[in-house]
Enzyme design. Sequence first.
Site, PDB file in Angstrom:
ATOM      1  CE  LYS A  93      -2.154  -1.042   3.785  1.00 21.70           C
ATOM      2  NZ  LYS A  93      -1.571  -2.377   4.002  1.00 21.70           N
ATOM      3  CB  THR A  94       3.564   2.370   2.261  1.00 22.41           C
ATOM      4  OG1 THR A  94       2.713   2.209   3.408  1.00 22.41           O
ATOM      5  CG2 THR A  94       4.412   3.605   2.441  1.00 22.41           C
TER       6      THR A  94
HETATM    7  P1  ATP Z   1       1.548  -2.058   6.034  1.00 16.92           P
HETATM    8  O1  ATP Z   1       0.111  -2.480   6.005  1.00 16.92           O
HETATM    9  O2  ATP Z   1       2.303  -2.827   7.044  1.00 16.92           O
HETATM   10  O3  ATP Z   1       1.711  -0.582   6.097  1.00 16.92           O
HETATM   11  P2  ATP Z   1       1.963  -1.919   3.194  1.00 16.92           P
HETATM   12  O4  ATP Z   1       0.780  -2.546   2.570  1.00 16.92           O
HETATM   13  O5  ATP Z   1       2.054  -0.470   3.235  1.00 16.92           O
HETATM   14  O6  ATP Z   1       2.174  -2.566   4.627  1.00 16.92           O
HETATM   15  P3  ATP Z   1       4.549  -1.805   1.955  1.00 16.92           P
HETATM   16  O7  ATP Z   1       5.297  -1.385   3.163  1.00 16.92           O
HETATM   17  O8  ATP Z   1       4.264  -0.829   0.908  1.00 16.92           O
HETATM   18  O9  ATP Z   1       3.207  -2.542   2.421  1.00 16.92           O
HETATM   19  O10 ATP Z   1       5.266  -3.041   1.269  1.00 16.92           O
HETATM   20  C1  ATP Z   1       5.726  -4.156   2.049  1.00 16.92           C
HETATM   21  C2  ATP Z   1       7.038  -4.677   1.483  1.00 16.92           C
HETATM   22  O11 ATP Z   1       6.798  -5.313   0.234  1.00 16.92           O
HETATM   23  C3  ATP Z   1       8.032  -3.564   1.224  1.00 16.92           C
HETATM   24  O12 ATP Z   1       9.318  -4.041   1.545  1.00 16.92           O
HETATM   25  C4  ATP Z   1       7.880  -3.328  -0.263  1.00 16.92           C
HETATM   26  O13 ATP Z   1       9.049  -2.802  -0.819  1.00 16.92           O
HETATM   27  C5  ATP Z   1       7.578  -4.722  -0.793  1.00 16.92           C
HETATM   28  N1  ATP Z   1       6.782  -4.744  -2.041  1.00 16.92           N
HETATM   29  C6  ATP Z   1       5.570  -4.191  -2.243  1.00 16.92           C
HETATM   30  N2  ATP Z   1       5.105  -4.456  -3.490  1.00 16.92           N
HETATM   31  C7  ATP Z   1       6.058  -5.184  -4.101  1.00 16.92           C
HETATM   32  C8  ATP Z   1       6.194  -5.785  -5.401  1.00 16.92           C
HETATM   33  N3  ATP Z   1       5.245  -5.674  -6.322  1.00 16.92           N
HETATM   34  N4  ATP Z   1       7.310  -6.485  -5.666  1.00 16.92           N
HETATM   35  C9  ATP Z   1       8.263  -6.616  -4.736  1.00 16.92           C
HETATM   36  N5  ATP Z   1       8.207  -6.100  -3.499  1.00 16.92           N
HETATM   37  C10 ATP Z   1       7.122  -5.384  -3.170  1.00 16.92           C
HETATM   38 MG    MG Z   2       2.188   0.893   4.855  1.00 16.83          MG
END
Ligand code: ATP
Ligand code: MG
Length: 677
Positions: free
Chosen positions: A41-42
Amino acid sequence: MSITDTHDDSSLTKGLNERQLAAVTAEPGNQLVIAGAGSGKTRVLVHRLAYLIQHYGYSPYELMAVTFTNKAARVMAGRVAELLGIETRHLWIGTFHGLANRMLRRDYDLARLPRDFQILPSDDQRRVIRELMKTHHMDPKQNSPTELANWISRVKDEGKRPEHLQLGRSPDMRRRIDFYRIYDEFCQRNGLVDFGEILLRCHEMLLEHDDLLKDYHDRFGALLVDEFQDTNVIQYHWIRLLTGKDAHVMVVGDDDQSIYGWRGAVVQNIRNFSQDFPNTNVVRLEQNYRSTANILNAANKVIENNDDRLGKTLWTNAADGEPIHVFSCHYGEDEANYVVDRLQDWLREDSTRTYEDVAVLYRSHFQSRALETALQAEAIAYTIRGGARFYERTEVRDAIGYMQLANNREADVAFDRVINIKPRGIGTASQERIRDYAIRHDLSLWRASLEGIEQGVFPDRLVSRLTEFLDEIDRVASRCKGKHLLEIADTCVYESGLMDYHMESERNEQLRETRRENLQEFIRSCGIFEAKFLQEELSEGEKTVLQSFLDSVSLDAGDVEEELGPAVSLMTLHAAKGLEFPLVFIVGMMEGRFPHHLNLDDPIKLYEERRLAYVGFTRAMEELHLTYATRDQGFSDRVDTSRVSRFVKEIPSEFLNYERPRRILDRRRFRRYARGL
Ligand code: ATP
Ligand code: MG
């Protein structure tokens, strides 16, 4: 600002899956990304921001991104800069408070504020409230300053001024509302703005000034909000207000990670979003990229036990990885030793790993104490995120103040601290008199008090109040004489009246519990220090155990300057939101500790505890360790924490590996000190 040609869109769309890509590249419009932990998401939000600039030609100046913490904002700005190769000075990336403050600073006059208005931190806010209550002869027994401070913050978070509140019949409500008015007037006269006020005032300023609002509407083409599940009422309205008819909004969030209900966050904001913002494109992400399959599946299983969910399941391509390690032992010290041993093993396995890769999480602040001691013993750098180190917390320093004064009546710093803990009717002017006398006669504050009284140089009122204070300290000191450190601590916490004072003055249940837990942990830590002192003969020369203890906590407190290099992160589960670490420990996995005992009986609160467990588990990328200490009651703790947490039991056993202890404490001796003499 122009975007360099060297960047084509591929750098922004690389490393995104199909759905992420669709969200990042979509035609400008409202979007709600609702997805589980670690699903990107982030990442989507950051890439979207960059894509809007690069592909759709938005100027960085036209975008605003909001996150929950300053750290997250810095990381976000850094990522955008990296993706686009631009400076991010012009980007409005920050927290709700940070951005609203920026608006107030620009147009302070429209907000009816002086140019140099001051932000009032919560501690000072409480002090101001206490003083105002005195001036207006309000009875602190009816409403404590902290209680009023919390209440005012809460209603401000709901966007309400005194005139928006229902008077009702209750005299208590009338009193509060009257006081709210008095307090607001005082702040206004003095150019003070508390945290809750920042957003509320900004919201009002925008509402009252069409021109200004129009400027912002013309300016902002898109607004992006991370961690949307934890926004409160005023934050939601603020975003809505700032969104002009041409602007669009992207919010990302996870209802399963909503953990600030107790502070006024409204998950309903996610549900309302599609209605309030037209033509919202709802994006669901289901692939988790953060954690191993074992960690993710275990977290999924646990959250399934909440039946109030919007419902979604995450999957991963990642390998199973290590099982989740579960370690059971007797005391918090065993847990802390386990953490230290394991993290050192883990670092040794691979030289690229650093302390930064490691986080230790817990439910309540007091639990950091045992961990801090164990980390310090091994000289492992650590940092406490979102909180103070254990021996620097207000109530703990209060207790240490009593100890120091009981040990040495001439300790001026302790004298200063203790005389100011509870209201004694000895104000700053009186304290100045004492200090004056001390300086003129080259005496300690204690001696100056005694002599000043004897010489009749103080006014009668001061004499009687000061005598009371000196007697109190003498009484505490005489009860401490020749006693074990554990009993001394107990006396300084209970017989000094310190515990009662904190219990009476803190009406917010959560905060009161935190103080109680910290004070009890303080006593317990003294028992443990003494046990070690005797066991390992820490004694240097003739130093008493009390003196050694006081030295050790003062030295520890002086140590904060370091932390330049990589450090292990210690924090509460709440503070861990949005972060990720290769290696994560969660300590204190016992019923009563986590889920917290105050939340055991209410299903709604239990759901929030479970979401907190979900947040905790999903912080881990490679390895997750859960530990529990079944005899770790703390000798005066009334809470039964002898059973393993339901959140461990809810993980199917196929994901678990039970660990055996390697080193354990000297039980016989330890029990004697740790559980009462
Ligand atoms: P949270 O709910 O904990 O805030 P989030 O949904 O915001 O999590 P992110 O922090 O954006 O998730 O991503 C989690 C991890 O997965 C990060 O290390 C990010 O770089 C990696 N990531 C996200 N999308 C991809 C992708 N398509 N390919 C490879 N790595 C990814
Ligand atoms: Mg996040």
